[in-house]
Design a protein around this motif. Structure first.
Motif, short mmCIF file in Angstrom:
data_model
loop_
_atom_site.label_atom_id
_atom_site.label_comp_id
_atom_site.label_asym_id
_atom_site.label_seq_id
_atom_site.Cartn_x
_atom_site.Cartn_y
_atom_site.Cartn_z
N MET A 1 1.02 -1.60 0.01
CA MET A 1 0.08 -0.15 0.31
C MET A 1 1.03 1.29 0.23
SD MET A 1 -2.90 1.21 2.61
CE MET A 1 -2.49 1.55 3.86
N GLN A 2 0.87 2.03 -1.03
CA GLN A 2 1.70 3.29 -1.19
C GLN A 2 1.10 4.02 -0.69
OE1 GLN A 2 2.12 4.21 -5.49
NE2 GLN A 2 3.43 5.48 -4.88
N THR A 3 1.78 5.33 0.46
CA THR A 3 1.25 6.02 0.44
C THR A 3 1.35 7.67 -0.60
OG1 THR A 3 1.58 5.14 3.42
CG2 THR A 3 0.94 8.18 2.49
N ARG A 6 -1.68 12.89 -0.87
CA ARG A 6 -2.46 13.55 -0.71
C ARG A 6 -2.47 12.85 0.93
NH1 ARG A 6 -5.81 13.32 -5.08
NH2 ARG A 6 -5.17 14.74 -5.70
N ASN A 7 -1.94 11.24 1.13
CA ASN A 7 -2.77 10.95 2.27
C ASN A 7 -1.49 11.18 3.48
OD1 ASN A 7 -2.83 8.40 0.11
ND2 ASN A 7 -4.63 8.17 1.36
N ARG A 8 -0.72 11.42 3.50
CA ARG A 8 0.23 12.67 4.29
C ARG A 8 -0.60 13.32 4.65
NH1 ARG A 8 4.34 10.14 0.88
NH2 ARG A 8 4.75 12.90 -0.04
N LEU A 9 -0.61 14.08 3.85
CA LEU A 9 -1.72 15.48 4.06
C LEU A 9 -2.93 14.72 5.13
CD1 LEU A 9 -1.56 17.63 1.56
CD2 LEU A 9 0.22 18.01 2.87
N GLY A 50 -11.13 15.48 11.83
CA GLY A 50 -10.29 14.61 12.07
C GLY A 50 -10.76 14.02 12.00
N ILE A 51 -11.58 13.13 11.65
CA ILE A 51 -12.83 12.12 11.37
C ILE A 51 -12.68 11.69 9.87
CG2 ILE A 51 -14.12 9.91 11.50
CD1 ILE A 51 -13.26 10.22 14.24
N VAL A 52 -12.73 12.72 9.20
CA VAL A 52 -13.06 12.47 7.68
C VAL A 52 -11.75 12.90 7.30
CG1 VAL A 52 -13.65 13.76 5.51
CG2 VAL A 52 -15.08 13.79 7.68
N SER A 53 -10.46 13.40 7.35
CA SER A 53 -9.16 13.31 7.52
C SER A 53 -8.51 12.13 7.48
CB SER A 53 -8.32 14.33 7.62
OG SER A 53 -8.24 14.54 9.33
N PHE A 54 -8.68 11.50 8.52
CA PHE A 54 -8.41 10.11 8.71
C PHE A 54 -9.05 9.30 8.29
CE2 PHE A 54 -8.16 6.12 11.63
CZ PHE A 54 -6.98 6.06 12.12
N VAL A 55 -10.10 8.75 7.78
CA VAL A 55 -10.64 8.30 6.70
C VAL A 55 -10.00 8.22 5.38
CG1 VAL A 55 -12.61 7.66 5.95
CG2 VAL A 55 -12.57 7.78 7.94
N GLY A 56 -9.69 9.80 5.15
CA GLY A 56 -9.06 10.26 3.93
C GLY A 56 -7.78 9.07 3.60
N TYR A 57 -7.12 8.97 4.76
CA TYR A 57 -5.95 8.51 4.85
C TYR A 57 -5.98 6.81 4.25
CZ TYR A 57 -2.03 6.64 6.58
OH TYR A 57 -0.27 6.03 6.33
N TYR A 58 -6.92 6.71 4.67
CA TYR A 58 -6.63 4.99 4.08
C TYR A 58 -7.75 4.92 2.37
CZ TYR A 58 -5.86 3.40 8.40
OH TYR A 58 -5.07 3.75 9.68
N ARG A 60 -7.29 5.47 -1.84
CA ARG A 60 -6.57 5.45 -3.02
C ARG A 60 -7.25 5.72 -3.48
NH1 ARG A 60 -4.16 5.57 1.03
NH2 ARG A 60 -2.90 4.20 2.15
N SER A 61 -8.50 6.10 -3.76
CA SER A 61 -8.76 6.48 -5.79
C SER A 61 -8.86 8.21 -5.40
CB SER A 61 -10.30 6.29 -5.38
OG SER A 61 -10.87 7.11 -5.82
N ASP A 62 -8.27 8.68 -6.45
CA ASP A 62 -8.09 10.14 -6.64
C ASP A 62 -9.43 10.71 -6.68
OD1 ASP A 62 -5.75 12.00 -7.46
OD2 ASP A 62 -6.83 12.07 -9.05
N ILE A 63 -9.82 10.09 -7.69
CA ILE A 63 -10.85 10.88 -6.87
C ILE A 63 -11.53 11.47 -5.91
CG2 ILE A 63 -13.45 11.18 -8.20
CD1 ILE A 63 -12.54 11.18 -10.73
N LEU A 64 -11.80 10.35 -5.05
CA LEU A 64 -12.62 10.06 -3.75
C LEU A 64 -11.62 10.68 -2.77
CD1 LEU A 64 -13.87 6.75 -3.06
CD2 LEU A 64 -14.95 8.21 -3.23
N SER A 65 -10.56 10.92 -2.85
CA SER A 65 -9.62 11.43 -2.00
C SER A 65 -8.88 12.98 -2.71
CB SER A 65 -7.72 10.64 -2.34
OG SER A 65 -7.61 11.29 -3.23
N ARG A 66 -10.42 13.37 -3.89
CA ARG A 66 -9.92 14.73 -3.58
C ARG A 66 -11.29 15.46 -3.53
NH1 ARG A 66 -6.63 16.99 -7.96
NH2 ARG A 66 -5.48 15.45 -9.25
#
Length: 160
Positions: A1-3, A6-9, A50-58, A60-66
């Protein structure tokens, strides 16, 4: 799983939010700095971000993370507004009338279900609280601006 960038942010945003909440709880429960309704609204926004960004960390879809980054940006803007309203309420409130923040807090039910975290203990008519010589709303406002910048950066940066 590559970080990705965006995931680091996202994990940085989550850490900043929960650190902010921890600092607020220490201020409240150790140093007896009582939060007003706008303080609690900001705390709630930090919690949601905090919760939304924690979920966002996991994610991997570019569109969903945007999309998550855009949601965090919008929530951060709401936080900026809440911090501004805290200042306006302090300077203009001469009574204990119900504010929109009181309505938000009571309608969520968090104040009764998690009172140690979301209960209002002071009025906006009370004197403002200072931390290291700076009003609390400035700390909160600054962090919301930083979160907005990070989230906007995450939304527009191409991760390929």
């Amino acid at each position: 799983m590559q970080t990705t960038y965006r995931n680091r942010l996202f994990i940085l945003v989550s850490i900043l939010c929960f650190t902010s909440i921890s600092a607020a709880l220490i201020s409240q429960h150790v140093f007896d700095m009582k939060p007003c309704s706008w303080c609690i609204v900001q705390r709630l926004i930090f919690f949601i971000i905090g919760i939304v960004s924690f979920v966002g960390y996991y994610i991997r879809s570019d569109i969903l993370s945007r999309i998550i980054a855009i949601v965090i940006s919008i929530l951060s803007i709401f936080g900026i507004f809440a911090a501004y309203m805290q200042k306006v309420s302090y300077s203009e409130s001469l009574s204990c009338m119900t504010t929109p923040a009181d309505t938000i807090i009571s309608s969520t039910g968090f104040d009764s279900s998690i009172p140690w975290l979301f209960n209002v203990y002071s009025s906006c008519a009370d004197d403002p609280v200072f931390l290291f010589g700076v009003e609390y709303f400035v700390w909160s406002l600054s962090l919301f601006i930083i979160l907005a910048v990070i989230a906007i950066s995450a939304a527009i940066r191409n991760t390929n």
